[in-house]
Design a protein around this motif. Structure first.
Motif, PDB file in Angstrom:
ATOM      1  N   ASP A 177       0.885  -1.173   0.000  1.00  0.00           N
ATOM      2  CA  ASP A 177       0.000   0.000   0.000  1.00  0.00           C
ATOM      3  C   ASP A 177       0.920   1.220   0.000  1.00  0.00           C
ATOM      4  O   ASP A 177       1.922   1.234   0.716  1.00  0.00           O
ATOM      5  CB  ASP A 177      -0.855  -0.037   1.282  1.00  0.00           C
ATOM      6  CG  ASP A 177      -1.871   1.085   1.334  1.00  0.00           C
ATOM      7  OD1 ASP A 177      -1.473   2.260   1.263  1.00  0.00           O
ATOM      8  OD2 ASP A 177      -3.068   0.792   1.452  1.00  0.00           O
ATOM      9  N   PRO A 178       0.599   2.234  -0.793  1.00  0.00           N
ATOM     10  CA  PRO A 178       1.512   3.392  -0.840  1.00  0.00           C
ATOM     11  C   PRO A 178       1.724   4.066   0.510  1.00  0.00           C
ATOM     12  O   PRO A 178       2.738   4.730   0.723  1.00  0.00           O
ATOM     13  CB  PRO A 178       0.839   4.353  -1.825  1.00  0.00           C
ATOM     14  CG  PRO A 178      -0.497   3.795  -2.126  1.00  0.00           C
ATOM     15  CD  PRO A 178      -0.510   2.359  -1.741  1.00  0.00           C
ATOM     16  N   MET A 179       0.791   3.898   1.432  1.00  0.00           N
ATOM     17  CA  MET A 179       0.935   4.552   2.727  1.00  0.00           C
ATOM     18  C   MET A 179       1.745   3.723   3.720  1.00  0.00           C
ATOM     19  O   MET A 179       2.065   4.200   4.800  1.00  0.00           O
ATOM     20  CB  MET A 179      -0.446   4.845   3.324  1.00  0.00           C
ATOM     21  CG  MET A 179      -1.218   5.922   2.585  1.00  0.00           C
ATOM     22  SD  MET A 179      -0.215   7.363   2.176  1.00  0.00           S
ATOM     23  CE  MET A 179       0.221   7.926   3.805  1.00  0.00           C
ATOM     24  N   ASP A 180       2.048   2.497   3.383  1.00  0.00           N
ATOM     25  CA  ASP A 180       2.868   1.687   4.277  1.00  0.00           C
ATOM     26  C   ASP A 180       4.218   2.377   4.483  1.00  0.00           C
ATOM     27  O   ASP A 180       4.719   3.052   3.584  1.00  0.00           O
ATOM     28  CB  ASP A 180       3.078   0.292   3.673  1.00  0.00           C
ATOM     29  CG  ASP A 180       1.796  -0.545   3.734  1.00  0.00           C
ATOM     30  OD1 ASP A 180       0.846  -0.101   4.397  1.00  0.00           O
ATOM     31  OD2 ASP A 180       1.769  -1.622   3.103  1.00  0.00           O
ATOM     32  N   PHE A 181       4.752   2.220   5.657  1.00  0.00           N
ATOM     33  CA  PHE A 181       6.028   2.898   5.932  1.00  0.00           C
ATOM     34  C   PHE A 181       7.073   1.891   6.399  1.00  0.00           C
ATOM     35  O   PHE A 181       6.737   0.805   6.889  1.00  0.00           O
ATOM     36  CB  PHE A 181       5.849   4.020   6.959  1.00  0.00           C
ATOM     37  CG  PHE A 181       5.255   3.575   8.264  1.00  0.00           C
ATOM     38  CD1 PHE A 181       6.067   3.149   9.307  1.00  0.00           C
ATOM     39  CD2 PHE A 181       3.882   3.600   8.455  1.00  0.00           C
ATOM     40  CE1 PHE A 181       5.526   2.749  10.509  1.00  0.00           C
ATOM     41  CE2 PHE A 181       3.326   3.200   9.662  1.00  0.00           C
ATOM     42  CZ  PHE A 181       4.141   2.763  10.688  1.00  0.00           C
ATOM     43  N   VAL A 182       8.310   2.288   6.255  1.00  0.00           N
ATOM     44  CA  VAL A 182       9.395   1.344   6.475  1.00  0.00           C
ATOM     45  C   VAL A 182       9.745   1.223   7.963  1.00  0.00           C
ATOM     46  O   VAL A 182       9.831   2.229   8.683  1.00  0.00           O
ATOM     47  CB  VAL A 182      10.630   1.728   5.626  1.00  0.00           C
ATOM     48  CG1 VAL A 182      11.278   3.011   6.142  1.00  0.00           C
ATOM     49  CG2 VAL A 182      11.653   0.608   5.583  1.00  0.00           C
ATOM     50  N   LEU A 183       9.888  -0.018   8.413  1.00  0.00           N
ATOM     51  CA  LEU A 183      10.304  -0.281   9.793  1.00  0.00           C
ATOM     52  C   LEU A 183      11.793  -0.619   9.827  1.00  0.00           C
ATOM     53  O   LEU A 183      12.489  -0.295  10.778  1.00  0.00           O
ATOM     54  CB  LEU A 183       9.509  -1.464  10.354  1.00  0.00           C
ATOM     55  CG  LEU A 183       8.012  -1.262  10.518  1.00  0.00           C
ATOM     56  CD1 LEU A 183       7.319  -2.591  10.810  1.00  0.00           C
ATOM     57  CD2 LEU A 183       7.721  -0.274  11.639  1.00  0.00           C
ATOM     58  N   TRP A 184      12.230  -1.282   8.786  1.00  0.00           N
ATOM     59  CA  TRP A 184      13.623  -1.734   8.723  1.00  0.00           C
ATOM     60  C   TRP A 184      14.115  -1.574   7.296  1.00  0.00           C
ATOM     61  O   TRP A 184      13.416  -1.957   6.366  1.00  0.00           O
ATOM     62  CB  TRP A 184      13.717  -3.200   9.163  1.00  0.00           C
ATOM     63  CG  TRP A 184      15.115  -3.709   9.317  1.00  0.00           C
ATOM     64  CD1 TRP A 184      15.810  -4.443   8.414  1.00  0.00           C
ATOM     65  CD2 TRP A 184      15.988  -3.498  10.424  1.00  0.00           C
ATOM     66  NE1 TRP A 184      17.066  -4.703   8.889  1.00  0.00           N
ATOM     67  CE2 TRP A 184      17.199  -4.137  10.125  1.00  0.00           C
ATOM     68  CE3 TRP A 184      15.856  -2.813  11.648  1.00  0.00           C
ATOM     69  CZ2 TRP A 184      18.290  -4.114  11.012  1.00  0.00           C
ATOM     70  CZ3 TRP A 184      16.931  -2.813  12.514  1.00  0.00           C
ATOM     71  CH2 TRP A 184      18.134  -3.463  12.197  1.00  0.00           C
ATOM     72  N   LYS A 185      15.275  -0.966   7.154  1.00  0.00           N
ATOM     73  CA  LYS A 185      15.837  -0.721   5.831  1.00  0.00           C
ATOM     74  C   LYS A 185      17.042  -1.624   5.614  1.00  0.00           C
ATOM     75  O   LYS A 185      17.951  -1.632   6.438  1.00  0.00           O
ATOM     76  CB  LYS A 185      16.359   0.719   5.742  1.00  0.00           C
ATOM     77  CG  LYS A 185      15.321   1.781   5.588  1.00  0.00           C
ATOM     78  CD  LYS A 185      16.020   3.128   5.534  1.00  0.00           C
ATOM     79  CE  LYS A 185      15.137   4.138   4.857  1.00  0.00           C
ATOM     80  NZ  LYS A 185      15.701   5.481   4.878  1.00  0.00           N
ATOM     81  N   SER A 186      17.065  -2.291   4.504  1.00  0.00           N
ATOM     82  CA  SER A 186      18.258  -3.082   4.204  1.00  0.00           C
ATOM     83  C   SER A 186      19.418  -2.117   3.940  1.00  0.00           C
ATOM     84  O   SER A 186      19.234  -1.043   3.374  1.00  0.00           O
ATOM     85  CB  SER A 186      18.007  -3.958   2.981  1.00  0.00           C
ATOM     86  OG  SER A 186      17.701  -3.143   1.874  1.00  0.00           O
ATOM     87  N   ALA A 187      20.589  -2.516   4.393  1.00  0.00           N
ATOM     88  CA  ALA A 187      21.747  -1.615   4.319  1.00  0.00           C
ATOM     89  C   ALA A 187      22.428  -1.698   2.958  1.00  0.00           C
ATOM     90  O   ALA A 187      22.514  -2.762   2.352  1.00  0.00           O
ATOM     91  CB  ALA A 187      22.742  -1.981   5.405  1.00  0.00           C
ATOM     92  N   LYS A 188      22.874  -0.530   2.504  1.00  0.00           N
ATOM     93  CA  LYS A 188      23.734  -0.517   1.324  1.00  0.00           C
ATOM     94  C   LYS A 188      25.175  -0.670   1.825  1.00  0.00           C
ATOM     95  O   LYS A 188      25.453  -0.398   2.995  1.00  0.00           O
ATOM     96  CB  LYS A 188      23.587   0.810   0.581  1.00  0.00           C
ATOM     97  CG  LYS A 188      22.180   1.032   0.037  1.00  0.00           C
ATOM     98  CD  LYS A 188      22.160   2.241  -0.894  1.00  0.00           C
ATOM     99  CE  LYS A 188      20.754   2.704  -1.174  1.00  0.00           C
ATOM    100  NZ  LYS A 188      20.215   3.621  -0.133  1.00  0.00           N
ATOM    101  N   PRO A 189      26.072  -1.095   0.948  1.00  0.00           N
ATOM    102  CA  PRO A 189      27.461  -1.295   1.392  1.00  0.00           C
ATOM    103  C   PRO A 189      28.016  -0.011   2.008  1.00  0.00           C
ATOM    104  O   PRO A 189      27.782   1.088   1.491  1.00  0.00           O
ATOM    105  CB  PRO A 189      28.201  -1.639   0.094  1.00  0.00           C
ATOM    106  CG  PRO A 189      27.144  -2.101  -0.851  1.00  0.00           C
ATOM    107  CD  PRO A 189      25.889  -1.408  -0.475  1.00  0.00           C
ATOM    108  N   GLY A 190      28.744  -0.138   3.091  1.00  0.00           N
ATOM    109  CA  GLY A 190      29.385   1.022   3.700  1.00  0.00           C
ATOM    110  C   GLY A 190      28.520   1.765   4.691  1.00  0.00           C
ATOM    111  O   GLY A 190      29.005   2.643   5.399  1.00  0.00           O
ATOM    112  N   GLU A 191      27.245   1.431   4.744  1.00  0.00           N
ATOM    113  CA  GLU A 191      26.374   2.114   5.690  1.00  0.00           C
ATOM    114  C   GLU A 191      26.424   1.407   7.037  1.00  0.00           C
ATOM    115  O   GLU A 191      26.659   0.209   7.104  1.00  0.00           O
ATOM    116  CB  GLU A 191      24.929   2.098   5.187  1.00  0.00           C
ATOM    117  CG  GLU A 191      24.685   3.018   4.011  1.00  0.00           C
ATOM    118  CD  GLU A 191      23.214   3.018   3.578  1.00  0.00           C
ATOM    119  OE1 GLU A 191      22.877   3.846   2.744  1.00  0.00           O
ATOM    120  OE2 GLU A 191      22.429   2.191   4.087  1.00  0.00           O
TER     121      GLU A 191
END
Length: 466
Positions: A177-191
């Motif tokens: 759903d477009p209103m869903d929001f992120v709880l956990w973000k997968s990391a990009k390298p170096g982050e």
RNA sequence: GGCUGAGUGGCAGAGUGGCCAUGCACCGGAUUGCAAAUCCGUUUACCUCGGUUCGACUCCGGGCUCAGCCUCCA
């Protein structure tokens, strides 16, 4: 009886604590990627006054204000400056604490950092997935499903279908759903990243406040505060996460302070129209900034204008002038106070922290003090004024010192030493004794040029810097 | 477009169904050698159009204007 405006109901409600004698207060703090501006200063000061007021009611307050020390902007800024995100955020945490000291803001009971609460967040997200309030996408992101929470929108008065139709952000393909929001973000390298059941990653913004408040204040607590710009989506999302998880209530009272504006526009980083606290402190004292902030009600928008800061300076000058002839009563806790003014002040504060009204009471008190001819009654009024000032975190300085202090924003080389001023005053006294008013006025005019004002009262000459 | 909220005297800024906010500024007076500080007094107001009411700036409805949010934001 304290009444607070509750955003949930849009009305002032009598404040009743969840647990007798105790208050749990959570305030959304700062993302530490830059120095604080006046808008942050307002949050610090407003909730500091609430903290003080609750304590003055005899309540044990557990005041939690978080620090967001992991986020996109911190990572970006750290990379730009070639420092680690940890070093960058630590630097701005130190800066923030320095600003708070300058503004006479008391340290909160707890200042948890997001990075120290990762475990709690992962735990919470896991439980949200288990109860189907959240789902992991195949790229390692975890989203909260807003449609799983029937009361979504109850804080801000929005409905999901209205929000969806007004949607103006590019829709993330991983969201259901477009209103869903992120709880956990997968990391990009170096982050910066932490291990999780969904792979290396870092928390989304909203979850940290739920985790930190739950850890330090419990599943349900008394007051949650923050700037009005956090009402949606941040606080709405906090409620959705927390109440979906516990099945009960999250915060009972939601408080939102108005935003600081410049030229009728919100002061913010993104509009680049902000003044940092440090910049303002070059021209005004912390006490003056505090008085300026408390001069309007916390829920009103507040325009930043140098005229208003000047006005705050005049207010303090009036108070300190009234206090000048009275010693600070170090045992003021036990000293008798003028109950009439204390009661009126308390009534104003109990009415949803009406600090402008509280200051008006203090002005009337200062007027009574100026009129007082009896030194005993005067001392009592002075003690009262000091007492009420302390309640707001002002009027804690020695009056004579403040009045003689060089005004901020005045170059120091044009300053005369106190000894030189005293010498000139002595010379002027001799001239006046000889009725040499020409010389006497010359000296005064000369001092006025340097911003020094003489006051001949009762045969004694005192002075202050303007 | 939707959702919040706001519009008060020269400025800032509270509040109330009928009477003073408060501070700064201004004007007059007291005080002062002259000032400053202080005190006393005067003046200036409630966005607009309807409605409710004996009476509304205050309650209700429409309009206008402004701000915040709907993207990160205190």
């Amino acid at each position: 009886m304290l009444h607070l405006h509750n955003t949930l109901t849009r009305t002032k409600e009598p404040f009743e604590t969840l647990k007798d004698g105790h208050v749990g207060l959570y305030v959304c703090g700062i993302t530490v990627y830059d120095v604080c501006h006046v808008g942050h200063g307002r949050v610090m000061i407003v909730y500091d006054v609430l903290f003080r007021h609750l304590q003055s009611m005899g309540l044990a307050v557990n005041y939690v204000r978080n620090i967001t020390d992991v986020d996109d902007k911190i990572i970006k800024r750290a990379a730009e400056n070639n420092v680690s995100p940890e070093a960058l955020s630590q630097r701005f945490i130190d800066e923030m604490h320095a600003d708070e000291r300058a503004l006479n803001v008391l340290p909160p009971t707890h200042e948890p950092r997001a990075t120290q609460t990762i475990k709690g967040m992962v735990n919470m997200i896991t439980r949200l997935i288990d109860s189907e309030h959240a789902y992991a996408a195949d790229n390692g992101d975890v989203f909260y499903s807003v449609s799983s929470f029937a009361e979504y929108g109850k804080l801000s008065g929005r409905k999901l279908d209205e929000l969806r139709s007004g949607e103006r952000v590019a829709i993330d393909e991983h969201k259901r759903d477009p209103m869903d929001f992120v709880l956990w973000k997968s990391a990009k390298p170096g982050e910066p990243s932490w291990e999780s059941p969904w792979g290396q990653g870092r928390p989304g913004w909203h979850i940290e406040c739920s985790a930190m408040s739950m850890e330090l204040l419990g599943e349900e607590f008394d007051i949650h505060g923050g700037g009005m710009d956090l009402e949606f989506p941040h606080h709405e999302n906090e409620i959705a996460q927390s109440e979906a998880l516990t099945g009960g209530r999250f915060a009972r009272y939601w408080m939102h302070n108005g935003l600081v504006r410049i030229k009728d526009e919100k002061m913010s980083k993104s509009l680049n129209n902000f003044l940092t606290i440090k910049e303002v402190l070059k021209d005004y004292t912390g006490e003056e900034v505090r008085t300026f902030i408390l001069g309007s009600h916390y829920r009103s928008p507040l325009n930043y204008m140098s005229e208003s800061l000047d006005s705050a300076r005049a207010v303090l000058r009036r108070f300190y002038t009234a206090l000048r002839d009275y010693a600070i009563d170090t045992e003021s806790d036990s000293a008798p106070l003028s109950q009439v003014y204390v009661d009126r002040f308390t009534a104003a504060m109990n009415d949803d922290l009406n600090t402008p009204e509280a200051l008006a009471v203090m002005h009337e008190l200062a007027g009574a003090l100026n009129k007082s001819t009896d030194s005993l009654a005067g001392q009592e009024l002075a003690n009262t004024l000091r007492h009420l000032g302390r309640h707001l975190g002002i009027l804690e300085q020695d009056a004579d010192t403040i009045l003689k202090a060089a005004g901020k924003g005045v170059s120091s080389e044009s300053q005369l030493s106190n000894e030189a001023i005293d010498a000139l005053i002595e010379e002027r006294q001799r001239a006046r004794a000889n009725k040499d008013f020409k010389r006497s006025d010359e000296i005064r005019d000369q001092l006025v040029e340097l911003g020094i004002v003489l006051e001949d009262t009762g045969g004694i000459t005192t002075w202050r810097r303007n």
